[in-house]
Motif scaffolding. Structure first.
Motif, PDB file in Angstrom:
ATOM      1  N   LEU A 180      -5.317  25.821   2.774  1.00 50.71           N
ATOM      2  CA  LEU A 180      -4.735  26.139   1.058  1.00 50.71           C
ATOM      3  C   LEU A 180      -5.580  25.695  -0.011  1.00 50.71           C
ATOM      4  CD1 LEU A 180      -2.260  27.071  -0.411  1.00 50.71           C
ATOM      5  CD2 LEU A 180      -1.256  24.814  -0.054  1.00 50.71           C
ATOM      6  N   ASP A 232      -2.186  34.645   4.147  1.00 50.03           N
ATOM      7  CA  ASP A 232      -1.574  35.459   5.029  1.00 50.03           C
ATOM      8  C   ASP A 232      -2.272  36.673   5.392  1.00 50.03           C
ATOM      9  OD1 ASP A 232       0.893  34.406   6.312  1.00 50.03           O
ATOM     10  OD2 ASP A 232       2.023  34.969   4.514  1.00 50.03           O
ATOM     11  N   MET A 259       4.418  33.684  11.361  1.00 50.17           N
ATOM     12  CA  MET A 259       4.765  32.341  11.065  1.00 50.17           C
ATOM     13  C   MET A 259       4.022  32.085   9.645  1.00 50.17           C
ATOM     14  SD  MET A 259       5.346  28.881  12.585  1.00 50.17           S
ATOM     15  CE  MET A 259       3.727  28.185  13.239  1.00 50.17           C
ATOM     16  N   THR A 260       4.665  32.175   8.768  1.00 45.27           N
ATOM     17  CA  THR A 260       4.202  32.137   7.262  1.00 45.27           C
ATOM     18  C   THR A 260       4.942  30.710   6.782  1.00 45.27           C
ATOM     19  OG1 THR A 260       4.578  34.360   7.292  1.00 45.27           O
ATOM     20  CG2 THR A 260       4.079  33.439   5.149  1.00 45.27           C
ATOM     21  N   VAL A 261       3.985  29.937   5.990  1.00 49.37           N
ATOM     22  CA  VAL A 261       4.534  29.268   5.062  1.00 49.37           C
ATOM     23  C   VAL A 261       4.975  29.478   3.721  1.00 49.37           C
ATOM     24  CG1 VAL A 261       3.711  26.788   4.191  1.00 49.37           C
ATOM     25  CG2 VAL A 261       2.577  27.776   6.190  1.00 49.37           C
ATOM     26  N   GLY A 265      -1.933  32.368   8.024  1.00 49.13           N
ATOM     27  CA  GLY A 265      -0.527  31.821   7.948  1.00 49.13           C
ATOM     28  C   GLY A 265      -0.034  30.806   8.573  1.00 49.13           C
ATOM     29  N   ASP A 266      -0.467  30.564   9.866  1.00 45.45           N
ATOM     30  CA  ASP A 266      -0.012  29.394  10.571  1.00 45.45           C
ATOM     31  C   ASP A 266      -0.821  28.245  10.354  1.00 45.45           C
ATOM     32  OD1 ASP A 266      -2.081  31.015  11.716  1.00 45.45           O
ATOM     33  OD2 ASP A 266      -1.543  30.302  13.873  1.00 45.45           O
ATOM     34  N   ARG A 286      -0.035  22.960  -8.123  1.00 45.95           N
ATOM     35  CA  ARG A 286       1.251  23.702  -7.480  1.00 45.95           C
ATOM     36  C   ARG A 286       1.299  25.335  -7.837  1.00 45.95           C
ATOM     37  NH1 ARG A 286       6.553  20.703  -8.374  1.00 45.95           N
ATOM     38  NH2 ARG A 286       5.927  18.902  -7.371  1.00 45.95           N
ATOM     39  N   GLU A 328      -1.825  24.546   6.097  1.00 41.22           N
ATOM     40  CA  GLU A 328      -2.174  23.265   5.988  1.00 41.22           C
ATOM     41  C   GLU A 328      -3.133  22.359   6.862  1.00 41.22           C
ATOM     42  OE1 GLU A 328       1.209  21.227   3.701  1.00 41.22           O
ATOM     43  OE2 GLU A 328       2.542  22.315   4.868  1.00 41.22           O
ATOM     44  N   ASN A 379       0.019  27.691  -5.405  1.00 40.06           N
ATOM     45  CA  ASN A 379       0.270  27.850  -4.083  1.00 40.06           C
ATOM     46  C   ASN A 379       0.788  29.118  -3.496  1.00 40.06           C
ATOM     47  OD1 ASN A 379      -0.516  25.246  -3.889  1.00 40.06           O
ATOM     48  ND2 ASN A 379       1.626  24.347  -3.525  1.00 40.06           N
ATOM     49  N   HIS A 394       0.293  18.953  -0.540  1.00 37.75           N
ATOM     50  CA  HIS A 394      -0.016  20.399  -1.221  1.00 37.75           C
ATOM     51  C   HIS A 394       1.082  20.673  -2.165  1.00 37.75           C
ATOM     52  CE1 HIS A 394      -1.970  21.049   2.648  1.00 37.75           C
ATOM     53  NE2 HIS A 394      -2.877  21.341   1.879  1.00 37.75           N
ATOM     54  N   SER A 395       2.174  19.886  -2.367  1.00 45.80           N
ATOM     55  CA  SER A 395       2.882  20.031  -3.674  1.00 45.80           C
ATOM     56  C   SER A 395       2.785  18.951  -4.655  1.00 45.80           C
ATOM     57  CB  SER A 395       4.479  19.961  -3.182  1.00 45.80           C
ATOM     58  OG  SER A 395       4.796  18.971  -2.562  1.00 45.80           O
ATOM     59  N   LEU A 405      -1.045  31.237  -0.670  1.00 47.77           N
ATOM     60  CA  LEU A 405      -0.510  31.559   0.661  1.00 47.77           C
ATOM     61  C   LEU A 405      -0.532  33.052   1.027  1.00 47.77           C
ATOM     62  CD1 LEU A 405       2.356  28.987   0.739  1.00 47.77           C
ATOM     63  CD2 LEU A 405       0.364  28.963   2.010  1.00 47.77           C
ATOM     64  N   ARG A 423      -7.444  27.573  -2.961  1.00 49.45           N
ATOM     65  CA  ARG A 423      -6.972  27.024  -4.421  1.00 49.45           C
ATOM     66  C   ARG A 423      -8.031  26.677  -5.352  1.00 49.45           C
ATOM     67  NH1 ARG A 423      -1.941  22.683  -3.957  1.00 49.45           N
ATOM     68  NH2 ARG A 423      -3.654  21.386  -3.649  1.00 49.45           N
ATOM     69  N   ALA A 472       5.802  28.704   0.037  1.00 44.62           N
ATOM     70  CA  ALA A 472       5.191  27.905  -0.764  1.00 44.62           C
ATOM     71  C   ALA A 472       5.939  26.492  -1.328  1.00 44.62           C
ATOM     72  CB  ALA A 472       5.189  28.421  -2.424  1.00 44.62           C
ATOM     73  N   SER A 479       8.157  25.071   0.959  1.00 44.72           N
ATOM     74  CA  SER A 479       8.188  23.894   1.960  1.00 44.72           C
ATOM     75  C   SER A 479       6.733  23.292   2.420  1.00 44.72           C
ATOM     76  CB  SER A 479       8.796  24.833   3.377  1.00 44.72           C
ATOM     77  OG  SER A 479       7.575  25.752   3.757  1.00 44.72           O
ATOM     78  N   LEU A 480       6.121  23.327   1.135  1.00 43.88           N
ATOM     79  CA  LEU A 480       4.790  22.729   1.880  1.00 43.88           C
ATOM     80  C   LEU A 480       4.740  21.133   1.790  1.00 43.88           C
ATOM     81  CD1 LEU A 480       2.368  24.672  -0.261  1.00 43.88           C
ATOM     82  CD2 LEU A 480       2.261  24.674   1.883  1.00 43.88           C
ATOM     83  N   SER A 481       3.872  20.425   2.697  1.00 48.77           N
ATOM     84  CA  SER A 481       3.980  19.006   2.589  1.00 48.77           C
ATOM     85  C   SER A 481       3.527  18.424   1.183  1.00 48.77           C
ATOM     86  CB  SER A 481       2.969  18.563   3.488  1.00 48.77           C
ATOM     87  OG  SER A 481       1.736  18.897   3.181  1.00 48.77           O
TER      88      SER A 481
END
Ligand SMILES: Nc1ncnc2c1ncn2[C@@H]1O[C@H](COP(=O)(O)OP(=O)(O)OP(=O)(O)O)[C@@H](O)[C@H]1O
Ligand SMILES: [Mg+2]
Lengths: 252, 323
Positions: free
Chosen positions: A99, A135, B1-3, A140-141, A124, A144, A127, B12-13, A131, A103, B5, B7-9
């Motif tokens: 990510l 994807d 499986m998509t993250v 996507g998986d 932020r 992080e 983000n 990343h937020s 994402l 960014r 925005a 619900s990021l750790s």
């Protein structure tokens, strides 16, 4: 006619201490097309990319991008003019996450990159868009995950997502599908086709199926010179091309 | 499986990680109570060097640039604040600010020349320029040559707080240190800091994305120089002395050692490294030149077995976290 040409070179030549890696190349990439550059190992394809994006200074010759002479530009300027490249040896930011990699590119385009007084929360805002791009290339998986931990093929996909994040008018992709599994090759070549509708793409690719499927025009390079140019049918039947490829393991 | 925005750790937020918050609060509590267990003068020395090492770490730890000339900024910050307080009669806050300003200006010049080079050449250019600054300090009349600037008045902070009182002076220095520390923390966690990390990771890729990397390096260099100047300027008032020691190349070496011992690229490492080295210097002072030998031994130990430094190794033991 002339403004139909996005990228053009005249007599482009690069010598390394007497060894001529690229010799008198006249190239014209038309706007909105996917143009492939193929050729055996050591033909000078990557060197060509380095010349076009100004990572190497040419020994002789001129380069024009959108009618503008960029022979003397530096690589940062070239990127800012909208011509962005990927690298043959996968180029990610290994200690940043997937990510964060994407960014960084979004941040460059949108500005605010000198803001040392603003908190990390300011990032932020990128983000969601990052994402989406992640994807799109099928990562996507692992959004992080630290980029350095990804397998080779997935690093390549990340590199494409990062390049796309700049929304470049022209993309130079050096072997975008190298090291990818069968499924990923399909995904990435479909992606290239999709994003190329609004852009111009010049790519080096060894996977002949990808080249045949995607490219409008193909330039064949051997020993630094242009051997042949045309569409897939013309090029694949060209006697010199057949000859050049017979002696190598890329005879596919 | 998509993250998603949302619900990021935390990373990343953009939230400050919990273990940084906790460590900071513990450090703050310890530093607030410290003068009841240690000599304020000793603690102030620790804080000045902790700030210097933190500023230095901004460059080596987060941009990957090894400067061997940071004594120039520390020393000149120190000279200017001493001169401003003593000769111009400026109050401490303005004396310190003038030290910061001159260190920042020097940073622009030295940084501007050095960032054209890479790796060891960068280090050599910074060393050469810092040596020029040293000889200037040796010759220029206002620095007092071998004697330095002595008997610098600490003055009254904002015209009211008497800094001649060691305890008052300690809390002032603590405030200065905290401002510097938090500024560096903010810089490395800002949009700018993110670009610095990218440049450190892969300069070529950053260029190909259109980043003018020299400007980023220059800004980082200047910020690091200015905060080093802040440390030197504060130190001059605390010890009421600015001398050639502060601009000497061994000072550049000491700050490298502190940062290395604490942990390159960690948040709290430089502070721990500075505290350790200053403590050692105090305890070993009786041994005379053996101090240098001891420091050399620590240096070798760091390079050979302690690559991550004290805080870096601790972080690894505590579940691979970066402190
Ligand atoms: N910096 C350099 N100095 C000297 N020779 C070089 C340099 N870069 C490339 N070459 C030489 O130039 C030739 C062309 O190399 P290049 O990397 O452009 O080939 P390529 O077509 O991209 O090959 P591949 O398919 O293996 O990627 C090679 O013989 C290479 O050894
Ligand atoms: Mg190549």
């Amino acid at each position: 006619m002339a403004d139909d040409i996005m990228l053009e070179t005249e007599g482009l030549t690069k010598e390394f201490k007497g060894f001529i890696a690229v010799s008198d190349v006249h190239l014209g990439v038309r706007r909105g097309t996917i143009h492939a550059m193929i050729g055996p190992n050591g033909a000078g394809k990557t060197t060509c990319f380095n010349l076009l994006t100004k990572f190497l200074p040419p020994t002789r010759g001129r380069i024009r991008y959108r009618g503008r002479d960029i022979t003397k530009a530096d690589p940062t300027e070239v990127a800012r003019l909208g011509m962005v490249r990927s690298f043959q040896i996968s180029a990610t930011f290994p200690r940043l996450s997937v990510l964060e990699n994407v960014r960084i590119a979004l941040q460059r385009r949108r500005g605010g990159s000198f803001d040392f007084w603003r908190p990390a929360k300011a990032l932020r805002q990128y983000n969601a868009e990052a994402l989406d791009l992640i994807d799109m290339v099928g990562l996507g998986d692992v959004a992080e995950t630290t980029a350095g931990e990804l397998p080779y093929g997935r690093k390549r996909a990340l590199e494409i997502a990062t390049t796309l994040a700049l929304d470049p008018e022209m993309m130079l992709l050096d072997e975008p599908t190298a090291g990818m599994g069968h499924e990923d090759v399909g995904r990435i070549s479909a992606l290239i086709r999709r994003v190329a509708t609004a852009r111009t793409v010049l790519m080096v690719e060894h996977n002949i199926k990808v080249v045949a499927d995607l490219s409008h025009r193909i330039t064949v390079l051997a020993s630094g010179r242009i051997l042949a140019e045309g569409d897939y049918d013309q090029v694949s039947r060209h006697p010199k091309v057949i000859e050049a490829y017979m002696g190598t393991d890329h005879a596919a | 499986m998509t993250v998603e925005a949302a619900s990021l750790s935390a990373r990343h937020s953009g939230q400050v990680p919990g273990h940084h918050q906790i460590t900071f609060v513990v450090m703050l509590a310890l530093l607030t109570m410290a003068p009841y267990g240690f000599y304020p003068i000793f603690l102030m020395k620790v804080l000045c060097f902790a700030l210097f090492a933190t500023a230095f770490n901004l460059l080596i730890g987060f941009v990957g640039l090894l400067s061997f000339g940071h004594a120039a900024f520390f020393g000149f910050g120190s000279y200017l604040s001493a001169h401003a307080a003593k000769v111009w009669g400026l109050p401490p806050e303005l004396a310190i600010l003038s030290g910061v300003a001159v260190a920042a200006a020097l940073g622009v010049v030295i940084g501007g020349l050095a960032i054209r080079r890479h790796g060891i050449y960068f280090a050599m250019v910074t060393l050469a320029l810092a040596q020029m600054i040293y000889f200037f300090a040796l010759q220029a009349p206002f620095t007092g040559g071998e004697d330095g600037i002595q008997a610098v008045p600490r003055g009254f902070l904002l015209g009211v707080i008497d800094l001649r009182n060691d305890l008052a002076c300690y809390y002032f220095v603590l405030a200065v240190y905290l401002c510097g520390f938090l500024l560096v923390y903010r810089i490395i966690h800002s949009p700018f800091g993110e670009v610095l990390r990218a440049i450190r990771d892969n300069e070529t890729r950053a260029i190909s994305l259109g980043y003018r990397i020299k400007l980023y390096k220059l800004l980082a260099f200047t910020l690091s120089a200015a905060i080093s100047g802040l440390a030197g300027a504060t130190k001059a008032l605390v010890f009421q002395l600015a001398s050639l020691t502060d601009v000497h190349w061994t000072m550049s070496g000491e700050v490298i050692l502190m940062t290395l011992l604490g942990g390159l690229g960690t948040v709290f490492g430089p502070t721990v490294g500075a505290a350790t080295i200053v403590t050692l210097q105090n305890h070993l002072a009786a041994l005379g030149s053996w101090v240098t030998v001891a420091q050399g031994g620590i240096f070798i130990l760091c390079v050979l077995v302690f690559r991550r430094g004290l805080v870096g190794e601790l972080g690894r033991l505590l579940g691979n976290r970066q402190f």
